[in-house]
Each structure stands twice: as C-alpha cells, then as structure tokens.
Design a protein around this motif. Structure first.
Motif, PDB file in Angstrom:
ATOM      1  N   ILE A  93       0.956  -1.239   0.033  1.00  0.00           N
ATOM      2  CA  ILE A  93      -0.101  -0.139  -0.142  1.00  0.00           C
ATOM      3  C   ILE A  93       0.711   1.089   0.054  1.00  0.00           C
ATOM      4  N   LEU A  94       0.529   2.199  -0.176  1.00  0.00           N
ATOM      5  CA  LEU A  94       1.197   3.818  -0.136  1.00  0.00           C
ATOM      6  C   LEU A  94       0.283   4.484   0.762  1.00  0.00           C
ATOM      7  N   ARG A  95       1.067   5.459   1.502  1.00  0.00           N
ATOM      8  CA  ARG A  95       0.697   6.467   2.292  1.00  0.00           C
ATOM      9  C   ARG A  95       1.519   7.690   2.135  1.00  0.00           C
ATOM     10  N   ASP A  96       1.711   8.220   1.084  1.00  0.00           N
ATOM     11  CA  ASP A  96       2.641   9.195   0.590  1.00  0.00           C
ATOM     12  C   ASP A  96       2.367  10.561   1.434  1.00  0.00           C
ATOM     13  N   LYS A  97       3.276  11.086   2.203  1.00  0.00           N
ATOM     14  CA  LYS A  97       3.338  12.473   2.511  1.00  0.00           C
ATOM     15  C   LYS A  97       4.807  12.474   3.054  1.00  0.00           C
ATOM     16  N   SER A  98       5.183  14.086   2.973  1.00  0.00           N
ATOM     17  CA  SER A  98       6.576  14.453   3.591  1.00  0.00           C
ATOM     18  C   SER A  98       6.533  13.851   5.103  1.00  0.00           C
ATOM     19  N   PHE A  99       7.834  13.603   5.452  1.00  0.00           N
ATOM     20  CA  PHE A  99       7.918  13.329   6.852  1.00  0.00           C
ATOM     21  C   PHE A  99       7.518  13.975   7.909  1.00  0.00           C
ATOM     22  N   SER A 100       7.618  15.350   7.650  1.00  0.00           N
ATOM     23  CA  SER A 100       6.936  16.340   8.851  1.00  0.00           C
ATOM     24  C   SER A 100       5.506  16.174   8.826  1.00  0.00           C
ATOM     25  N   LYS A 101       4.720  15.737   7.869  1.00  0.00           N
ATOM     26  CA  LYS A 101       3.253  15.891   7.673  1.00  0.00           C
ATOM     27  C   LYS A 101       2.807  14.295   8.081  1.00  0.00           C
ATOM     28  N   MET A 102       3.502  13.566   8.264  1.00  0.00           N
ATOM     29  CA  MET A 102       3.324  11.980   8.052  1.00  0.00           C
ATOM     30  C   MET A 102       2.802  11.637   9.427  1.00  0.00           C
ATOM     31  N   ASP A 103       1.626  11.149   9.772  1.00  0.00           N
ATOM     32  CA  ASP A 103       1.315  10.292  11.078  1.00  0.00           C
ATOM     33  C   ASP A 103       2.066   9.224  11.286  1.00  0.00           C
ATOM     34  N   LEU A 104       2.388   9.050  12.615  1.00  0.00           N
ATOM     35  CA  LEU A 104       3.293   7.619  12.865  1.00  0.00           C
ATOM     36  C   LEU A 104       2.407   6.692  12.344  1.00  0.00           C
ATOM     37  N   ALA A 105       1.152   6.649  12.539  1.00  0.00           N
ATOM     38  CA  ALA A 105       0.040   5.455  12.345  1.00  0.00           C
ATOM     39  C   ALA A 105       0.346   5.138  10.747  1.00  0.00           C
ATOM     40  N   ASP A 106       0.689   6.052   9.894  1.00  0.00           N
ATOM     41  CA  ASP A 106       0.619   5.800   8.630  1.00  0.00           C
ATOM     42  C   ASP A 106       1.841   5.224   8.371  1.00  0.00           C
ATOM     43  N   PHE A 107       3.204   5.448   9.021  1.00  0.00           N
ATOM     44  CA  PHE A 107       4.483   4.986   8.895  1.00  0.00           C
ATOM     45  C   PHE A 107       4.090   3.613   9.342  1.00  0.00           C
ATOM     46  N   ARG A 108       3.730   3.237  10.578  1.00  0.00           N
ATOM     47  CA  ARG A 108       3.618   1.908  11.012  1.00  0.00           C
ATOM     48  C   ARG A 108       2.650   0.852   9.887  1.00  0.00           C
ATOM     49  N   LEU A 109       1.693   1.430   9.540  1.00  0.00           N
ATOM     50  CA  LEU A 109       0.553   0.731   8.524  1.00  0.00           C
ATOM     51  C   LEU A 109       1.531   0.175   7.485  1.00  0.00           C
ATOM     52  N   VAL A 110       2.257   1.383   6.777  1.00  0.00           N
ATOM     53  CA  VAL A 110       2.993   0.694   5.361  1.00  0.00           C
ATOM     54  C   VAL A 110       4.298  -0.312   5.697  1.00  0.00           C
ATOM     55  N   MET A 111       4.680   0.005   7.000  1.00  0.00           N
ATOM     56  CA  MET A 111       5.929  -1.048   7.225  1.00  0.00           C
ATOM     57  C   MET A 111       5.166  -2.317   7.781  1.00  0.00           C
ATOM     58  N   ASP A 112       4.139  -2.245   8.414  1.00  0.00           N
ATOM     59  CA  ASP A 112       3.340  -3.698   8.683  1.00  0.00           C
ATOM     60  C   ASP A 112       2.926  -4.289   7.473  1.00  0.00           C
ATOM     61  N   VAL A 113       2.353  -3.601   6.365  1.00  0.00           N
ATOM     62  CA  VAL A 113       1.916  -4.461   4.914  1.00  0.00           C
ATOM     63  C   VAL A 113       3.105  -4.670   4.291  1.00  0.00           C
ATOM     64  N   HIS A 114       4.175  -3.940   4.087  1.00  0.00           N
ATOM     65  CA  HIS A 114       5.414  -4.281   3.223  1.00  0.00           C
ATOM     66  C   HIS A 114       6.139  -5.227   3.983  1.00  0.00           C
ATOM     67  N   LEU A 115       6.944  -4.715   5.027  1.00  0.00           N
ATOM     68  CA  LEU A 115       7.818  -5.582   5.640  1.00  0.00           C
ATOM     69  C   LEU A 115       7.035  -6.797   6.544  1.00  0.00           C
ATOM     70  N   MET A 116       6.468  -6.503   7.445  1.00  0.00           N
ATOM     71  CA  MET A 116       5.752  -7.668   8.196  1.00  0.00           C
ATOM     72  C   MET A 116       4.855  -8.808   7.568  1.00  0.00           C
ATOM     73  N   GLY A 117       4.172  -8.025   6.463  1.00  0.00           N
ATOM     74  CA  GLY A 117       3.390  -9.042   5.591  1.00  0.00           C
ATOM     75  C   GLY A 117       4.351  -9.854   4.760  1.00  0.00           C
ATOM     76  N   SER A 118       5.626  -9.362   4.353  1.00  0.00           N
ATOM     77  CA  SER A 118       6.275 -10.004   3.671  1.00  0.00           C
ATOM     78  C   SER A 118       7.078 -11.294   4.705  1.00  0.00           C
ATOM     79  N   VAL A 119       7.147 -10.793   5.870  1.00  0.00           N
ATOM     80  CA  VAL A 119       7.835 -11.836   7.092  1.00  0.00           C
ATOM     81  C   VAL A 119       6.896 -12.679   7.358  1.00  0.00           C
ATOM     82  N   ILE A 120       5.610 -12.463   7.571  1.00  0.00           N
ATOM     83  CA  ILE A 120       4.429 -13.480   8.069  1.00  0.00           C
ATOM     84  C   ILE A 120       4.583 -14.231   6.708  1.00  0.00           C
ATOM     85  N   CYS A 121       4.322 -13.936   5.592  1.00  0.00           N
ATOM     86  CA  CYS A 121       3.997 -15.128   4.385  1.00  0.00           C
ATOM     87  C   CYS A 121       5.253 -15.771   4.221  1.00  0.00           C
TER      88      CYS A 121
END
Length: 291
Positions: A92-120
């Motif tokens: 998934i994508l949740r694009d924003k500059s880092f100063s405007k990005m919520d940490l929840a969106d950072f975690r979500l993208v990490m969860d899907v891309h990284l942890m999703g790949s780890v889980i599979c």
C-alpha cells in the motif's frame, strides 16, 4: 529454452491487479499452479485473475487474506499444500512528507510491506527447507534503494526487505532456497499526469514480470536485486568502496580527514549510484526510447 515451472506451486500476494496480476499470469503461462492472493475485499479481483488463467488453460485458485493476518496466511499456505514459490508483492501507499506524516501511517506501511512479507515467508520457510527447494522474491523499490520525496515510510519498508533478503539468502543456501528482490518500475495512478503517453505505454506492469520469472526459475540466482521496467533490466548492488585508512590519526583529525577525502572514499570507478529512485526509470526509459 523457455523457463518452465511445470509441477510447481506459487503464491502471489496482492495479485488482484497491477504487477501481481501480470506476475500470476506469467507464472501460470510458465506452467505453475498459482494461488492468487488479495485482501478479502478484493477477492473478486483475484477470482477474475484466476478466470483469466483458467481460460488460457492454466491452473489457479483465489484466496482472500491480508498478508498481515498470520492465521489467514497460515490457512492459505495449508490449503495450497506444497509451496515452491512465494512472490511477496502486496503493498500500500500512504505518501506524505515526513513532517506531515502520522506515525500510524508509517507503521501501517511497514506492517503491510515488511511484516506482511515476513509473515508470508515464515509460513512457507520451514516447508521449503525440508523439501530442499524454494524460491522467494521480495518486492523492493527504487524508493528504498535510492529514495523518493514523500515516501519515507514506503522507502524504509522497501529497503528493510533488501536486508531481509540478504540474510535469508544465506540461511536458505544449503537447502536450495533462493531469495531475491525485484525493484519494479511501472506506471501507477500517480504517474498518469506526470509522464507522456509514449512513456506510460512503456511502463506497463507486464514488462516487469519476465524479471520476476527469472528470479523464481529452477536456475534462478540468489541474493540478487533486479530492477526492471520498460523492457529494461538492471542489477542494483549494495557496494563497498576501497576507501582510505585513518590509522594513526587522532579522532578529531580522523573525522576531518574523512571529510577531506570523501571523494576518494566514495570512488566507485565504473559503478554508479542513482541520486533518486526516478533515475532507475530514466535509465530504463532511455533504453526503450533509444536515447
């Protein structure tokens, strides 16, 4: 001789459309039985891809599961039976500059891309090692390898997958489990208004999938990062220069010596390091356009 995956079973995550769809279609064309995965809300899309594969004479099944759901992924792997190939494509994508990005969106993208790949990967890993056969591909990105403005979350996740691949390729080597990364360049909704029609036509996802097929073949490499798009294929490398010695220097002087000799430290000779993720696409488009 063309690549054949006859008798192999492959799981492709996020395969209801885009790159996942073209990956699934090509794997099936090469003879693999394909489990077409997508989130439950997109199961109809996955089933449509299954229909395409079956209409062409291939074998495929759909399975709705989020890659972040460990129980659902385990069920998918159990239903698939012997899994020879795993393509970690979901994202998934949740694009924003880092100063405007919520940490929840950072975690979500990490969860899907990284942890999703780890889980599979964890769900198929032991079975592949026990059978002494496995092919796993992580989908990295030029945004992780080289950076793109507004994608700190996505870039962090994608570069983390390179590190994941580097270690798993070593751990899987003695059991013939080969692990690689694919960095695709393909058109997205975001690029529709940024590139001319001729460039967009060259950036179809179908031009990436041959590199994916090569990375899961019987004679596939391992610990390899292929960048692909616009009918071009390159290898990305994590390089190390010869550098300099700071032996005998005081720590303060050593730090200054490093700054003074950064050119020498960073000398790549014939190698190049793109300044941004866009450069990967520019190289591929340049070849495709004959520049």
């Amino acid at each position: 001789m063309a690549v054949s995956l006859k008798g192999r079973t492959a799981i492709v995550t996020g395969a209801g459309g885009g790159l996942g769809r073209t990956h699934a279609l090509l794997l099936a064309r090469a003879g693999a039985r394909v489990i077409v995965n997508d989130i439950p809300q997109s199961l109809a899309n996955a089933q449509a891809v299954v229909g395409e594969i079956q209409a062409a004479g291939g074998q495929a099944e759909a399975f709705g599961a989020s890659v972040t759901d460990e129980a659902a992924v385990a069920e998918m792997v159990a239903k698939a039976g012997t899994v020879d190939i795993l393509v970690n494509n979901a994202g998934i994508l949740r694009d924003k500059s880092f100063s405007k990005m919520d940490l929840a969106d950072f975690r979500l993208v990490m969860d899907v891309h990284l942890m999703g790949s780890v889980i599979c990967t964890k769900a198929v890993w032991d079975g592949m090692r026990e059978r002494n056969y496995g092919r796993i591909v992580m989908t990295t990105s030029s945004s992780g390898l080289y950076g793109n403005f507004g994608q700190s979350n996505y870039g962090a996740a994608k570069m983390a997958l390179v590190g994941f691949m580097q270690t798993l390729s070593l751990e899987g080597a003695k059991n013939n489990v080969k692990v690689n990364c694919l960095a695709p360049t393909a058109r997205t909704a975001m690029t529709e208004n940024l590139l001319p029609p001729q460039a967009l036509a060259l950036l179809g996802p179908e031009f990436v999938s041959p590199a994916l097929l090569a990375l899961v073949a019987e004679n596939a490499p391992t610990r390899t990062i292929l960048a692909a798009g616009a009918q071009g294929v390159e290898a990305a490398q994590i390089t190390l220069t010869k550098g300099i010695s700071i032996k005998g220097l005081d720590d303060l002087d050593a730090a200054q010596a490093i700054l003074d000799r950064l050119g020498k430290i960073g000398d790549l000779a014939t190698a190049t390091v793109p300044g941004s993720g866009l450069e990967q696409g520019q190289v591929e488009l340049g070849k495709a356009l004959g520049a």
